[in-house]
Design an enzyme around this catalytic site. Sequence first.
Site, PDB file in Angstrom:
ATOM      1  N   ASP A 179       0.855  -1.195   0.000  1.00 61.05           N
ATOM      2  CA  ASP A 179       0.000   0.000   0.000  1.00 61.05           C
ATOM      3  C   ASP A 179       0.887   1.240   0.000  1.00 61.05           C
ATOM      4  O   ASP A 179       2.082   1.162  -0.264  1.00 61.05           O
ATOM      5  CB  ASP A 179      -0.942  -0.027   1.221  1.00 61.05           C
ATOM      6  CG  ASP A 179      -0.176  -0.146   2.534  1.00 61.05           C
ATOM      7  OD1 ASP A 179       1.074  -0.131   2.519  1.00 61.05           O
ATOM      8  OD2 ASP A 179      -0.835  -0.255   3.583  1.00 61.05           O
ATOM      9  N   ASP A 180       0.313   2.392   0.288  1.00 62.36           N
ATOM     10  CA  ASP A 180       1.080   3.637   0.219  1.00 62.36           C
ATOM     11  C   ASP A 180       1.800   3.942   1.522  1.00 62.36           C
ATOM     12  O   ASP A 180       1.773   5.061   2.011  1.00 62.36           O
ATOM     13  CB  ASP A 180       0.139   4.787  -0.145  1.00 62.36           C
ATOM     14  CG  ASP A 180      -0.399   4.603  -1.545  1.00 62.36           C
ATOM     15  OD1 ASP A 180       0.384   4.182  -2.404  1.00 62.36           O
ATOM     16  OD2 ASP A 180      -1.589   4.872  -1.758  1.00 62.36           O
TER      17      ASP A 180
END
Length: 694
Positions: free
Chosen positions: A564-565
């Site tokens: 994910d980020d």
Amino acid sequence: MAPPHSTNGGSEHDSSTAAAFASLDTVSHSESFNTEHELFDAGHKFKEGALISSKEKYAAMYTRSIKDPDGFWSDIASEFYWETKWPEENGKVHTENFDIRKGPVKVEWFKGGKTNICYNALDRHVQAGKGNQVAFYWEGNSPDLDGCLTYSELLQRVCQLANFLKDKGVKKGDAVAIYLPMLMELPIAMLACARIGAVHSVVFAGFSAESLAQRVLDCKPKVIITCNAVWRGPKVLVLKTIVDEALTISLAQGVSVDVCLTYANDIALAREKTAWQDGRDIWYQDVIPNFASSCDIQWVDAEDPLFLLYTSGSTGKPKGVLHTTGGYMVYTATTFKYAFDYHQEDVYWCTADCGWITGHSYVTYGPLLNCAKVVLFEGVPNYPDAGRCWEIVDKYNVTIFYTAPTAIRSLMRSGDEPVKRYSRKSLRVLGSVGEPINPSAWKWYYEVVGDERCPISDTWWQTETGGFMITPLPGAWALKPGSATFPFFGIQPALVDENGKELEGVCNGYLCIKGSWPSTFRTLYEDHARYETTYFAPFKGYYFSGDGCHRDADGYYWLTGRVDDVINVSGHRIGTAEVESALVSHSQCAEAAVVAIEHEVKGQGIYAFVTLKEGVSYSEELRTSLRNAVRHQIGAFASPDRIHWAPALPKTRSGKIMRRILRKIAAKQLDELGDISTLADPGVVQELIDLTDV
Ligand code: 6R9
């Protein structure tokens, strides 16, 4: 305050669908994990004394933990003190809904049981006659400063602080913020809160005033506990100024903290030189010794909150991870015992700061619940020199040493000599946490630090999980460099594809967990909806960890990093959106996009693409000023390693930033850019490439 979201309208952030995550083959390492066939077995002697000495013994316990979790965990929980035992209905000690399709996600363990984790970590041992045993060996930043507390002394200190908190009106369920470096007062403060049922919210003392204010605004503490200043390596950090600024920011937004209990750390800063607000600020040493050294226990429900700990997610607003009491207590104690093969003669040292989850579960609660002797270290691994850790190991005869790959890599750079200078013969078990450990660091740790004698527990887990999830049990099976090996008791990992389909056998997948375990986090503070969308909506029926994972032919698990980020810098989680938000708060920045790059020591580094406002030109001063904006908003540890000027960012026609392309440009993998035809303006890519070294 930074806006909660960066101005990157319509970026890939904040989406809860599986399609939003990086595809598994975008996760790359310069050093491929090709150690699947290298097995390192603990010696005969080690196995003989190990708590779990074979895969078969593990398998028997593991099978029971999955088939009969209630029986398995209630047997273990019965070893602790419960003022009132949990009500047992048909042997059930937990209820859960982990499947969002069936209604709200909810987890409860030992509900109705009344206990106290401070009582179990301290009083229980003192009453068993172990009061004179050392609880903490404290080692200062400077090698000639140290101290020590026995379990009885620790209990007295905790009680005095607990009485002060009660005197200030702190009651069960109230939040207390703690912003302290690694002084003994840090775990003391955590335990004092736990004793009276208050909820601690420790904020790592490397966070900036803005970040501290954000956390204070979220949990509205009655009291904040801090110190005036601290030595860190060769520098003094003045924490009190940061707290003052944070409290000013929060006051302006309507949250007033009326008591600021400040430990006077005279060797770092004199009292007279400390900024002071009469009426609010109180010197710790002036008041605490006057309080009684015993304090009644507040019995709490197993499901009452124990602490909040904020962690980064994929939006600018940190998530307040909430842990409750009973399950967390049982699980951290049990994982500590088995994953480190803990025996009562051991001396244990974990280098983590209590400001992170590792310091909560495996500096404070897990070890103390086992009545362990714990080394607390105020300093940094390479001060005054690269031999410091091994000097400390010899000084206290440390038997279990637990640290992060980033520390190992940084010490490795100084060569073998600083290690070999010390005997390290007391060491028995080594541990690793925070990020995947690359095989060459693993081997150096094993061969040079551990003299090929000490098994390495590479423990995979998260703030959210509270305790170890996938980890070796030393002596139980052969290790593979870079693999966290197998699930702990009660943990059912599932690797799923982008459609949420569970994969079998050898595969790469998104790492999810089926079913709850006792220390599952129960919610995100005052945001249960975000809890559900972030963790339970992407792959229905599972908890989604945010990590990618490979399973090999022998069933070993290999973590491959975040999908994910979230960027993992030296084992610290930093949301790309948080850094972007700090950058765009700078008056000359129009837009920013942040991606991870590989970093030799930190594991991952922060690479920022920055678009300036019209008419502003590139300069080194501006780079520094942008970095300072990040230091100011988040903290020095989140400062970008590289700022890449971007006339524009690559966006799809719907305005989404294509981070995939930015990652490739940052990694200089220009032949792997893939399809850029879907960009609104494909010409942007060449412009960015041209600016790589500007
Ligand atoms: C305990 C802690 C969690 C994230 C996690 C993962 C990474 C932690 C790891 C590991 C591979 C290990 N991580 N331990 N990756 N092997 N042994 O670090 O908690 O700060 O919440 O970070 O760290 O990416 O998702 P937290």
